[in-house]
Scaffold this motif. Structure first.
Motif, PDB file in Angstrom:
ATOM      1  N   GLY A 295       0.945  -1.332   0.081  1.00  0.00           N
ATOM      2  CA  GLY A 295       0.032   0.041  -0.208  1.00  0.00           C
ATOM      3  C   GLY A 295       0.773   1.281  -0.062  1.00  0.00           C
ATOM      4  O   GLY A 295       0.187   2.202   0.138  1.00  0.00           O
ATOM      5  N   GLN A 296       2.040   1.177  -0.326  1.00  0.00           N
ATOM      6  CA  GLN A 296       2.988   2.511  -0.155  1.00  0.00           C
ATOM      7  C   GLN A 296       3.730   2.748  -1.360  1.00  0.00           C
ATOM      8  O   GLN A 296       4.560   3.667  -1.579  1.00  0.00           O
ATOM      9  N   GLY A 297       3.256   1.849  -2.327  1.00  0.00           N
ATOM     10  CA  GLY A 297       3.925   2.277  -3.604  1.00  0.00           C
ATOM     11  C   GLY A 297       5.403   1.977  -3.836  1.00  0.00           C
ATOM     12  O   GLY A 297       6.097   2.515  -4.686  1.00  0.00           O
ATOM     13  N   LYS A 298       5.764   0.968  -3.166  1.00  0.00           N
ATOM     14  CA  LYS A 298       7.186   0.732  -2.862  1.00  0.00           C
ATOM     15  C   LYS A 298       7.577  -0.551  -3.622  1.00  0.00           C
ATOM     16  O   LYS A 298       8.888  -0.654  -3.752  1.00  0.00           O
ATOM     17  N   ALA A 299       6.673  -1.116  -3.732  1.00  0.00           N
ATOM     18  CA  ALA A 299       7.187  -2.628  -4.460  1.00  0.00           C
ATOM     19  C   ALA A 299       7.918  -2.425  -5.758  1.00  0.00           C
ATOM     20  O   ALA A 299       7.398  -1.653  -6.452  1.00  0.00           O
ATOM     21  N   ASN A 300       8.803  -3.382  -5.887  1.00  0.00           N
ATOM     22  CA  ASN A 300       9.393  -3.528  -7.157  1.00  0.00           C
ATOM     23  C   ASN A 300       8.351  -4.466  -8.201  1.00  0.00           C
ATOM     24  O   ASN A 300       8.326  -5.760  -7.683  1.00  0.00           O
ATOM     25  N   PRO A 301       7.908  -3.898  -9.323  1.00  0.00           N
ATOM     26  CA  PRO A 301       7.152  -4.928 -10.198  1.00  0.00           C
ATOM     27  C   PRO A 301       7.761  -5.663 -11.230  1.00  0.00           C
ATOM     28  O   PRO A 301       7.282  -6.579 -11.757  1.00  0.00           O
ATOM     29  N   ILE A 302       9.185  -5.356 -11.031  1.00  0.00           N
ATOM     30  CA  ILE A 302      10.004  -6.373 -12.220  1.00  0.00           C
ATOM     31  C   ILE A 302       9.752  -7.796 -12.028  1.00  0.00           C
ATOM     32  O   ILE A 302       9.470  -8.436 -13.141  1.00  0.00           O
ATOM     33  N   ALA A 303       9.694  -8.276 -10.793  1.00  0.00           N
ATOM     34  CA  ALA A 303       9.590  -9.974 -10.725  1.00  0.00           C
ATOM     35  C   ALA A 303       8.348 -10.232 -11.525  1.00  0.00           C
ATOM     36  O   ALA A 303       8.060 -11.294 -11.991  1.00  0.00           O
ATOM     37  N   CYS A 304       7.209  -9.513 -11.295  1.00  0.00           N
ATOM     38  CA  CYS A 304       5.799  -9.871 -11.809  1.00  0.00           C
ATOM     39  C   CYS A 304       5.780  -9.516 -13.286  1.00  0.00           C
ATOM     40  O   CYS A 304       5.217 -10.244 -14.092  1.00  0.00           O
ATOM     41  N   ILE A 305       6.452  -8.640 -13.850  1.00  0.00           N
ATOM     42  CA  ILE A 305       6.634  -8.204 -15.081  1.00  0.00           C
ATOM     43  C   ILE A 305       7.476  -9.256 -15.882  1.00  0.00           C
ATOM     44  O   ILE A 305       7.107  -9.781 -16.936  1.00  0.00           O
ATOM     45  N   GLU A 326      12.448  -7.952 -21.571  1.00  0.00           N
ATOM     46  CA  GLU A 326      13.622  -7.908 -20.975  1.00  0.00           C
ATOM     47  C   GLU A 326      14.758  -7.067 -20.958  1.00  0.00           C
ATOM     48  O   GLU A 326      15.643  -6.520 -20.317  1.00  0.00           O
ATOM     49  N   ALA A 327      14.754  -6.644 -22.424  1.00  0.00           N
ATOM     50  CA  ALA A 327      15.972  -5.909 -22.659  1.00  0.00           C
ATOM     51  C   ALA A 327      15.498  -4.362 -22.310  1.00  0.00           C
ATOM     52  O   ALA A 327      16.294  -3.427 -21.913  1.00  0.00           O
ATOM     53  N   ALA A 328      14.114  -3.985 -22.346  1.00  0.00           N
ATOM     54  CA  ALA A 328      13.644  -2.911 -21.865  1.00  0.00           C
ATOM     55  C   ALA A 328      13.835  -2.860 -20.244  1.00  0.00           C
ATOM     56  O   ALA A 328      14.300  -1.681 -19.906  1.00  0.00           O
ATOM     57  N   ILE A 329      13.509  -3.939 -19.702  1.00  0.00           N
ATOM     58  CA  ILE A 329      13.913  -3.780 -18.126  1.00  0.00           C
ATOM     59  C   ILE A 329      15.679  -3.533 -17.936  1.00  0.00           C
ATOM     60  O   ILE A 329      15.896  -2.857 -16.969  1.00  0.00           O
ATOM     61  N   GLU A 330      16.354  -4.385 -18.851  1.00  0.00           N
ATOM     62  CA  GLU A 330      17.900  -4.075 -18.664  1.00  0.00           C
ATOM     63  C   GLU A 330      18.269  -2.642 -18.573  1.00  0.00           C
ATOM     64  O   GLU A 330      19.147  -1.946 -18.020  1.00  0.00           O
ATOM     65  N   LYS A 331      17.531  -2.127 -19.768  1.00  0.00           N
ATOM     66  CA  LYS A 331      17.846  -0.632 -20.186  1.00  0.00           C
ATOM     67  C   LYS A 331      17.500   0.172 -18.760  1.00  0.00           C
ATOM     68  O   LYS A 331      18.303   1.165 -18.493  1.00  0.00           O
ATOM     69  N   VAL A 332      16.301   0.182 -18.191  1.00  0.00           N
ATOM     70  CA  VAL A 332      15.877   0.761 -17.348  1.00  0.00           C
ATOM     71  C   VAL A 332      16.778   0.699 -16.053  1.00  0.00           C
ATOM     72  O   VAL A 332      17.189   1.772 -15.380  1.00  0.00           O
ATOM     73  N   LEU A 333      17.282  -0.470 -15.879  1.00  0.00           N
ATOM     74  CA  LEU A 333      18.311  -0.704 -14.600  1.00  0.00           C
ATOM     75  C   LEU A 333      19.520  -0.127 -15.183  1.00  0.00           C
ATOM     76  O   LEU A 333      20.169   0.532 -14.113  1.00  0.00           O
ATOM     77  N   ALA A 334      19.929  -0.219 -16.341  1.00  0.00           N
ATOM     78  CA  ALA A 334      21.239   0.302 -16.766  1.00  0.00           C
ATOM     79  C   ALA A 334      21.131   1.921 -16.696  1.00  0.00           C
ATOM     80  O   ALA A 334      22.385   2.619 -16.433  1.00  0.00           O
ATOM     81  N   ASP A 335      20.035   2.521 -16.718  1.00  0.00           N
ATOM     82  CA  ASP A 335      19.852   4.007 -16.603  1.00  0.00           C
ATOM     83  C   ASP A 335      20.002   4.523 -15.228  1.00  0.00           C
ATOM     84  O   ASP A 335      19.760   5.572 -14.758  1.00  0.00           O
ATOM     85  N   GLY A 336      20.085   3.310 -14.193  1.00  0.00           N
ATOM     86  CA  GLY A 336      20.182   3.790 -12.579  1.00  0.00           C
ATOM     87  C   GLY A 336      18.714   3.872 -11.969  1.00  0.00           C
ATOM     88  O   GLY A 336      18.571   4.362 -10.818  1.00  0.00           O
ATOM     89  N   VAL A 337      17.535   3.519 -12.729  1.00  0.00           N
ATOM     90  CA  VAL A 337      16.383   3.642 -12.224  1.00  0.00           C
ATOM     91  C   VAL A 337      16.065   2.695 -11.296  1.00  0.00           C
ATOM     92  O   VAL A 337      16.648   1.152 -11.517  1.00  0.00           O
ATOM     93  N   ARG A 338      15.765   2.867 -10.021  1.00  0.00           N
ATOM     94  CA  ARG A 338      15.861   1.802  -8.924  1.00  0.00           C
ATOM     95  C   ARG A 338      14.724   2.001  -7.987  1.00  0.00           C
ATOM     96  O   ARG A 338      14.350   3.087  -7.541  1.00  0.00           O
ATOM     97  N   THR A 339      14.005   0.682  -7.802  1.00  0.00           N
ATOM     98  CA  THR A 339      12.835   0.720  -6.481  1.00  0.00           C
ATOM     99  C   THR A 339      13.897   0.667  -5.298  1.00  0.00           C
ATOM    100  O   THR A 339      14.842   0.373  -5.350  1.00  0.00           O
ATOM    101  N   ALA A 340      13.119   0.979  -4.261  1.00  0.00           N
ATOM    102  CA  ALA A 340      13.828   0.941  -2.819  1.00  0.00           C
ATOM    103  C   ALA A 340      14.779  -0.139  -2.567  1.00  0.00           C
ATOM    104  O   ALA A 340      15.548  -0.155  -2.050  1.00  0.00           O
ATOM    105  N   ASP A 341      14.163  -1.376  -3.080  1.00  0.00           N
ATOM    106  CA  ASP A 341      14.821  -2.678  -2.770  1.00  0.00           C
ATOM    107  C   ASP A 341      16.089  -2.926  -3.360  1.00  0.00           C
ATOM    108  O   ASP A 341      16.826  -3.852  -3.139  1.00  0.00           O
ATOM    109  N   LEU A 342      16.083  -1.864  -4.405  1.00  0.00           N
ATOM    110  CA  LEU A 342      17.409  -2.255  -5.540  1.00  0.00           C
ATOM    111  C   LEU A 342      18.588  -1.177  -5.096  1.00  0.00           C
ATOM    112  O   LEU A 342      19.547  -1.087  -5.683  1.00  0.00           O
ATOM    113  N   LEU A 343      18.187  -0.356  -3.917  1.00  0.00           N
ATOM    114  CA  LEU A 343      19.172   0.589  -3.499  1.00  0.00           C
ATOM    115  C   LEU A 343      20.139  -0.148  -2.545  1.00  0.00           C
ATOM    116  O   LEU A 343      19.806  -0.715  -1.736  1.00  0.00           O
ATOM    117  N   GLY A 344      21.341  -0.010  -2.860  1.00  0.00           N
ATOM    118  CA  GLY A 344      22.730  -0.348  -1.905  1.00  0.00           C
ATOM    119  C   GLY A 344      22.565   0.405  -0.725  1.00  0.00           C
ATOM    120  O   GLY A 344      21.751   1.337  -0.270  1.00  0.00           O
TER     121      GLY A 344
END
Ligand code: NAD
Length: 368
Positions: A295-305, A326-344
Motif C-alpha cells: 500500500g505504499q507504492g514501494k514494491a518492485n514490479p519487475i519480478a511480476c513483469i 527483458e531488454a527494456a528492463i535491462e535498459k531501465v536498470l542500466a539507466d540507474g532507475v531503482r525501486t527501494a529494494d534495489l538501492l544498496g
C-alpha cells in the motif's frame, strides 16, 4: 482466431500493486505490437476469503483450467495468520498448482548487468549469469506416503517418504530437455543416487529419456550436494538444472539469491499440454505479499513483469517479444532507475512501483 486468454489473480498485499504494472505492459503489447490478449481478473488468497469464505472459489478454479495462462501476484498477510489451515490464503495457490497438475516449476536465475554488484558473490562469478532450475513440483517427499508423526518404542517418530514413479520423472525430464533446446542445449540432472534409491531411478530415467528422445542435448548428472557447491563456486557452468521437489526447493532459492533482490525473481509452473498445444501454466513472482511495504507504492514490479515475459516465451511462443521486454528492463536498470529494494547501503532516491512501470513502458516505446 481467438486471442490467447489470460486470467489475472492479483491476490493480496503488494500483489495488486505489482499486477497493475503488468496490466500496463499487457496493454502495451496489444496496442503497439498487435498482440492482444483476452484478459479476465478474479480473486485469490485473502481477497477471495474475504469475498467468498474460501481462498479460491470453484468458479475461479474452473476459469483457471480454461485459460491459456494464469498470472498470479501474491497471497497472504498478517490479517489471515489466525485462520484455519484449510482456508489460509496459501491454500488457494496450492489448489491451483494441484488441480492444474503443474509438475514443472521453472525458476530462472538471471543476473542483469546493472545489478551484478548486488549479489553476495563476486561480480565476475555472477555477471551475465542465466540459468534455469526445473524443479519437480507435484510429487516427491512433500507428498509421498506414509507420512506423519507416530509413536514407536515409547518415542515419537517423524516420517516422510520420497517416492517417484517413472512417468513423473519422465515428464519433468522432458520439460527440462525441451527448455534446454531453446537455450544453451545443456541439462544437468541432480539427485542423490549415491544414497537414495529414488535417486538411482531418477538418474536412470533421465538418462533414458535423453538417449531415446534428446540425444542432441548435452546431459550431465551431479549429486545434489555437490551441485549446491558448484552453484556457489561457478554457477555459469550450468544452463538447465533438473531436480526433484525437495532438492529443487533448496537449490532454486540458493540460485535465485545469486542474483540479488527478491523483487527481481519470476517463476513459471507448467503442466501437460492442453488441446491447443499450450502447456497448462501459471506465472508468478517468487516473492510474497510483502505486508511491510504493501500500500505504499514501494514494491518492485519487475519480478511480476518478468513472470509475464516468461508467459510470452513459454505459453505464447513470443520469444522475441519476451526478449524485447527483458531488454527494456535491462535498459531501465542500466539507466540507474531503482525501486527501494534495489538501492544498496549507499542509498539514493528510489522510484515508486508505478514510476518503474512507466519507465519500462518508455523503454519499450524506445525499442520500436
Ligand atoms: P515476502 O516475499 O512477502 O517479503 C520478504 C521481504 O522482501 C520483505 O521485506 C518485503 O518487503 C521484501 N519484498 C518482497 N517482494 C518485494 C518486491 N516486489 N519489492 C520490494 N520488496 C519486496 O515474504 P514474507 O514476508 O515471508 O511473507 C509475507 C506474506 O507473503 C506471508 O503471508 C507469506 O505466507 C506470503 N507469501 C506468499 C507467497 C506467494 O504468494 N507465492 C510467497 C511467499 C510468501
Amino acid at each position: 482466431m481467438a486471442n490467447p486468454s489470460i486470467l489475472i489473480l492479483p491476490g493480496d498485499g503488494i500483489g495488486p500493486e505489482v499486477m497493475t504494472e503488468v496490466k500496463k505492459v499487457i496493454n502495451w503489447f496489444g496496442e503497439k505490437r498487435d498482440l492482444a490478449f483476452d484478459v479476465s481478473e478474479d480473486l485469490v488468497g485473502g481477497a477471495a476469503y474475504d469475498a467468498h469464505g474460501a481462498p479460491l472459489s470453484d468458479e475461479t478454479m474452473a476459469k483457471a483450467q480454461e485459460v491459456d495462462a494464469v498470472l498470479l501476484g501474491a497471497v497472504g498477510g498478517p490479517k489471515y495468520d489466525t485462520l484455519d489451515f484449510s482456508v489460509k490464503p496459501e491454500r488457494g495457490l496450492l489448489r491451483l498448482r494441484k488441480e492444474m497438475d503443474l509438475y514443472a516449476n521453472l525458476r530462472p536465475a538471471q543476473c542483469f548487468d546493472a545489478l551484478s554488484d548486488f549479489s553476495s558473490l563476486k561480480q565476475e562469478v555472477v555477471a551475465g549469469l542465466d540459468i534455469m532450475i526445473v524443479r519437480e513440483l507435484t510429487s516427491g517427499i512433500y507428498f509421498g506416503e506414509p507420512r506423519g508423526i507416530i509413536t514407536e518404542n515409547n518415542e515419537r517418530v517423524g516420517i516422510n517418504t520420497q517416492r517417484y514413479t517413472e512417468s513423473e520423472i519422465e515428464r519433468v525430464a522432458r520439460s527440462a530437455f525441451e527448455l534446454a533446446k531453446r537455450r544453451g542445449n545443456k541439462v544437468c540432472s541432480m539427485e542423490k543416487a549415491n544414497v537414495m534409491e529414488s535417486g538411482i531411478l531418477w538418474r536412470e530415467v533421465v538418462q533414458r529419456v535423453h538417449d531415446e528422445e534428446y540425444a542432441d542435448v548435452e546431459l550431465s548428472h551431479m549429486y545434489a550436494d555437490a551441485g549446491a557447491m558448484q552453484l556457489c563456486r561457478w554457477p555459469k557452468q550450468f544452463d538447465v538444472i533438473v531436480t526433484d521437489n525437495l532438492f529443487g526447493d533448496l537449490l532454486s532459492d540458493a540460485a535465485a539469491m545469486l542474483t540479488g533482490s527478491l523483487g527481481m525473481l519470476p517463476s513459471a509452473s507448467l503442466g501437460a499440454p492442453m488441446a491447443n498445444g499450450r502447456p497448462k501454466a501459471m506465472y508468478e513472482p517468487v516473492h510474497g505479499s510483502a505486508p511491510d511495504i504493501a500500500g505504499q507504492g514501494k514494491a518492485n514490479p519487475i519480478a511480476c513483469i518478468l513472470s509475464f515475459s516468461m508467459a510470452l516465451r513459454y505459453s505464447f511462443d513470443q520469444g522475441e517479444e519476451a526478449t524485447r521486454l527483458e531488454a527494456a528492463i535491462e535498459k531501465v536498470l542500466a539507466d540507474g532507475v531503482r525501486t527501494a529494494d534495489l538501492l544498496g547501503p549507499e542509498g539514493g532516491s528510489p522510484v515508486s512501483t508505478s514510476e518503474m512501470g512507466d519507465k519500462i513502458l518508455a523503454a519499450l516505446d524506445a525499442s520500436l
